[in-house]
Design a protein around this motif. Structure first.
Motif, PDB file in Angstrom:
ATOM      1  N   ASP A 169      46.512  10.119  -7.693  1.00  0.00           N
ATOM      2  CA  ASP A 169      46.964  10.332  -6.318  1.00  0.00           C
ATOM      3  C   ASP A 169      45.996  11.177  -5.493  1.00  0.00           C
ATOM      4  OD1 ASP A 169      47.449  12.737  -7.550  1.00  0.00           O
ATOM      5  OD2 ASP A 169      49.558  12.879  -6.973  1.00  0.00           O
ATOM      6  N   ILE A 197      56.135   7.483  -3.964  1.00  0.00           N
ATOM      7  CA  ILE A 197      56.002   6.277  -3.148  1.00  0.00           C
ATOM      8  C   ILE A 197      56.932   5.202  -3.713  1.00  0.00           C
ATOM      9  CG2 ILE A 197      54.403   4.515  -2.337  1.00  0.00           C
ATOM     10  CD1 ILE A 197      52.146   6.573  -2.804  1.00  0.00           C
ATOM     11  N   GLU A 198      57.787   4.647  -2.854  1.00  0.00           N
ATOM     12  CA  GLU A 198      58.826   3.713  -3.311  1.00  0.00           C
ATOM     13  C   GLU A 198      58.242   2.508  -4.044  1.00  0.00           C
ATOM     14  OE1 GLU A 198      62.680   1.199  -1.613  1.00  0.00           O
ATOM     15  OE2 GLU A 198      61.429   2.380  -0.254  1.00  0.00           O
ATOM     16  N   SER A 199      57.156   1.949  -3.545  1.00  0.00           N
ATOM     17  CA  SER A 199      56.566   0.778  -4.185  1.00  0.00           C
ATOM     18  C   SER A 199      56.068   1.106  -5.588  1.00  0.00           C
ATOM     19  CB  SER A 199      55.420   0.224  -3.338  1.00  0.00           C
ATOM     20  OG  SER A 199      54.396   1.200  -3.175  1.00  0.00           O
TER      21      SER A 199
END
Length: 231
Positions: A169, A197-199
């Motif tokens: 990240d 991060i949702e994805s």
């Protein structure tokens, strides 16, 4: 680990200088408490500056700039390699990457006689496999070695192209000068691999459908197995 995580981008880059100064082992710089910085240095494609701030009692991070031949061949190719390795849990992984990744990249560049996405991917893979071998050997005497890791962010300028590779990240940001106003605009060139991060969470769930705790919300922060944000 590499599958689905590696982000490779290419953008045009025009070299501004034919000079070459190898800075990988350059000790020139200034120290101010926990801050180390170098205001201006030369690389094959122009100038650079860099800084490191130590956040922990033990510095877990590493970084390097290598400029000149990107292979063992006299014919080249030539360019500039930049690596930033954000370690966590200890310094062992980031130090290993700092000592081995560029050498692997030069080896694969020599074999293919050119710089490419495939060369960078193979260098990442060889470095990861090498460190996993170290972990396997040291595990009986030093079990905590299995909890050490590092993000790996690399930029390579070669043949008028900027290659960017990322695991973790950290983030690559390009500064673009607007000549009309003198303003510098920031352009993000890489995507992070972070459980916030949702994805990324969706990808982790799809890769581990039988593990209901592959991602856990802990203290209002999404973490892989409840331990770390980096996926």
């Amino acid at each position: 680990m590499l599958s689905g995580l590696m982000n490779l981008l290419r953008a045009c880059w025009r070299p501004s200088s034919d000079r070459y100064v190898h800075t990988g082992s350059d000790a020139v710089g200034r120290q101010d408490g926990l801050l180390w910085y170098k205001d201006t240095g030369q690389h094959l494609n122009g100038e650079f500056s860099m800084a490191v701030v130590q956040a922990n009692n033990l510095l877990e991070d590493q970084s390097q700039i290598e400029s000149g031949p990107l292979s063992s061949l006299e014919s080249g190719p030539y360019g500039t390699f930049v690596g930033v390795y954000d370690g966590h849990g200890g310094p062992e992984t980031s130090r290993y990457i700092n000592d081995h990744l560029f050498h692997h990249l030069k080896r694969f560049t020599s074999e293919q006689q050119s710089m490419s996405v495939d060369v960078i991917r193979k260098a990442f893979q060889a470095t990861e496999e090498g460190f996993l071998s170290v972990v396997t050997k040291q595990w009986p005497m030093k079990p905590q070695i299995a909890a050490v890791g590092s993000c790996c962010l690399v930029g390579v300028i070669c043949g008028g192209t900027l290659y960017v590779a990322n695991l973790g990240d950290s983030r690559v940001v390009l500064g673009r000068l607007v000549k009309a106003t003198g303003e510098v605009l920031s352009v993000q060139l890489s995507a992070e691999h972070n459980a916030g991060i949702e994805s990324v969470r969706q990808e982790l769930h799809s890769l581990h459908p039988d593990d209901s705790r592959i991602v856990v919300l802990k203290h209002n922060v999404w973490r892989v197995k409840g331990l770390i944000q980096v996926s």
